[in-house]
Design an enzyme around this catalytic site. Sequence first.
Site, PDB file in Angstrom:
ATOM      1  NE  ARG A   1       1.800  -2.795   5.528  1.00 49.70           N
ATOM      2  CZ  ARG A   1       1.278  -1.642   5.924  1.00 49.70           C
ATOM      3  NH1 ARG A   1       0.049  -1.313   5.580  1.00 49.70           N
ATOM      4  NH2 ARG A   1       1.975  -0.800   6.679  1.00 49.70           N
ATOM      5  CE  LYS A   2      -0.848   1.911   3.030  1.00 50.62           C
ATOM      6  NZ  LYS A   2      -1.555   2.811   3.968  1.00 50.62           N
TER       7      LYS A   2
ATOM      8  CE  LYS B   1       6.308  -7.075   8.657  1.00 53.70           C
ATOM      9  NZ  LYS B   1       6.735  -7.951   7.500  1.00 53.70           N
TER      10      LYS B   1
ATOM     11  CB  SER C   1      18.677  -1.761  -1.692  1.00 52.51           C
ATOM     12  OG  SER C   1      19.078  -0.406  -1.682  1.00 52.51           O
TER      13      SER C   1
ATOM     14  CG  HIS D   1      13.206 -11.499  13.835  1.00 49.45           C
ATOM     15  ND1 HIS D   1      13.511 -10.265  13.333  1.00 49.45           N
ATOM     16  CD2 HIS D   1      12.442 -12.097  12.887  1.00 49.45           C
ATOM     17  CE1 HIS D   1      12.952 -10.137  12.121  1.00 49.45           C
ATOM     18  NE2 HIS D   1      12.307 -11.244  11.830  1.00 49.45           N
TER      19      HIS D   1
ATOM     20  CB  SER E   1       4.603  -3.240   9.357  1.00 50.29           C
ATOM     21  OG  SER E   1       5.245  -4.051   8.411  1.00 50.29           O
TER      22      SER E   1
ATOM     23  CB  THR F   1      14.357  -7.809   8.765  1.00 51.38           C
ATOM     24  OG1 THR F   1      13.487  -7.474   9.832  1.00 51.38           O
ATOM     25  CG2 THR F   1      15.433  -8.779   9.200  1.00 51.38           C
ATOM     26  CG  ASN F   2      13.041  -9.372   4.462  1.00 53.40           C
ATOM     27  OD1 ASN F   2      13.611 -10.391   4.097  1.00 53.40           O
ATOM     28  ND2 ASN F   2      12.129  -9.379   5.431  1.00 53.40           N
TER      29      ASN F   2
HETATM   30  P1  A3P Z   1       5.330  -1.857   5.713  1.00 50.84           P
HETATM   31  O1  A3P Z   1       4.543  -3.081   6.082  1.00 50.84           O
HETATM   32  O2  A3P Z   1       5.072  -0.701   6.631  1.00 50.84           O
HETATM   33  O3  A3P Z   1       5.213  -1.497   4.274  1.00 50.84           O
HETATM   34  P2  A3P Z   1      10.693  -6.678   7.735  1.00 50.84           P
HETATM   35  O4  A3P Z   1      11.592  -6.901   6.576  1.00 50.84           O
HETATM   36  O5  A3P Z   1      11.436  -6.462   9.016  1.00 50.84           O
HETATM   37  O6  A3P Z   1       9.634  -7.711   7.849  1.00 50.84           O
HETATM   38  O7  A3P Z   1       9.972  -5.270   7.503  1.00 50.84           O
HETATM   39  C1  A3P Z   1       9.023  -5.106   6.490  1.00 50.84           C
HETATM   40  C2  A3P Z   1       8.748  -3.622   6.313  1.00 50.84           C
HETATM   41  O8  A3P Z   1       9.888  -3.003   5.666  1.00 50.84           O
HETATM   42  C3  A3P Z   1       7.543  -3.367   5.430  1.00 50.84           C
HETATM   43  O9  A3P Z   1       6.897  -2.214   5.955  1.00 50.84           O
HETATM   44  C4  A3P Z   1       8.209  -3.114   4.077  1.00 50.84           C
HETATM   45  O10 A3P Z   1       7.420  -2.408   3.182  1.00 50.84           O
HETATM   46  C5  A3P Z   1       9.438  -2.329   4.494  1.00 50.84           C
HETATM   47  N1  A3P Z   1      10.475  -2.368   3.455  1.00 50.84           N
HETATM   48  C6  A3P Z   1      11.067  -3.462   2.930  1.00 50.84           C
HETATM   49  N2  A3P Z   1      11.913  -3.123   1.950  1.00 50.84           N
HETATM   50  C7  A3P Z   1      11.866  -1.781   1.853  1.00 50.84           C
HETATM   51  C8  A3P Z   1      12.512  -0.815   0.999  1.00 50.84           C
HETATM   52  N3  A3P Z   1      13.366  -1.184   0.055  1.00 50.84           N
HETATM   53  N4  A3P Z   1      12.194   0.485   1.197  1.00 50.84           N
HETATM   54  C9  A3P Z   1      11.313   0.872   2.142  1.00 50.84           C
HETATM   55  N5  A3P Z   1      10.681   0.011   2.972  1.00 50.84           N
HETATM   56  C10 A3P Z   1      10.942  -1.296   2.816  1.00 50.84           C
END
Ligand code: A3P
Length: 283
Positions: A245-246, A42, A216, A97, A127, A45-46
Site C-alpha cells: 500500500r504505502k 500487517k 525485495s 500469525h 495498514s 510479513t510478506n
Molecule cells: P502499509 O499498509 O503501511 O503500506 P503484511 O505483509 O504483514 O501484511 O504487511 C503489509 C505491510 O508491509 C504494508 O504496509 C506494506 O506496504 C508493507 N510492505 C510490504 N513489502 C514491503 C517492502 N518491500 N518495503 C516496505 N514495506 C513493505
Amino acid sequence: SDYLWFEGIPFPIIKYEKEIIEKSCDKFVFRDEDIVILTYPKSGTNWMKEIVCLIQTKGDPSWIQSVPIWDRSPWIESQRGYQLLINKEGPRLISSHLPFHFFPKSFFSSKAKIIYVIRNPRDVLVSGYFFWRKTKYVKIPESLTTYFEWFLKGNVAYGSWFEHTRAWLSMRERDNFLLLSYEDIKKDTKSTIKKICDFLGKKLEPNELDMVLQYSSFQAMKENKMSNFSLITKDAAHNGLDILRKGMTGDWKNHFTVAQAEAFDKVFQEKMAGFPPGLFPWE
Ligand code: A3P
C-alpha cells in the site's frame, strides 16, 4: 461476514477452519531445519518472506517470480498451507500469525528458528484497516474510528496486538528466535539482511546481497505478480488486495486524531509496561 471465533480469538474466516487451527496447534511436527516467519498481521510479513526466499536462492529471483508468495512460505494455520507443509520434504519456510499459546508445542523441543517481526502498532492498525476491508475474510468496520476501538479491545484478526506481542517477546532471549522491527528493516535493509543471514547460518557474496536487496524492494515487490497479491481470487477479495500500500513508517499520523493518539499512548504504556526501553524503536 464475521470472524471465526476460536477460543476467544477472532480468525479471518475463509482461510481457516476450526479443525485446522486445532490440528495445527496439536499435531504439527517441527523439524530442526524449519524456518518460521512469525508476525502479527500487517507488520511486514510478506516483506520478510520475500527477503528470506531471496536469501535461500542467493539473490536469484527465479523462485520469487514463478511461485506465489503464499506457497513459498505456507501458513501453518491454513488448510492449504498445512497440507503443503506436511507433504514437503527438505527445508521448509513456514509462516504464521498464531498467538503464542496456540503455536504447535513441537516447536519448543526442536531447533527450528523463528524470525519475529514487530511494527509500530499504530501503523499496524492503519495498514490493517485499509487491508482487511477489501477482503471477504472478516467483519468490516464502518470507519477507522470503529476499527480503532476494535483494535484496542483485540477484536480484530488474530486478537490483541498487545497480547500477541507480549507473549512472543517472552522468547526474545532464545538462540533460535530473532527479533526484528519493520522500522529497523526500513532504516537499514542491508544490515538487516546480513543479520538474518547470520541467524540462518547463510553466507552471501556482496553481489548476492545486493540482489536480495534489489528484488525485495517495495517497487520490485509491487511489480512482481507472485508477490503483489494480484493473483488473489474474487472469492477472497472484492477488488484486488493492495498488500503493498504505502510501505512507510508513521502513516498513522495522517489518520489518528489527537484524542486517538493520546488514547493509544495510554493503552500502549499500560499494556507494554515492563519491557526494556529501546525494544520498540518507534516509541
Ligand atoms: P502499509 O499498509 O503501511 O503500506 P503484511 O505483509 O504483514 O501484511 O504487511 C503489509 C505491510 O508491509 C504494508 O504496509 C506494506 O506496504 C508493507 N510492505 C510490504 N513489502 C514491503 C517492502 N518491500 N518495503 C516496505 N514495506 C513493505
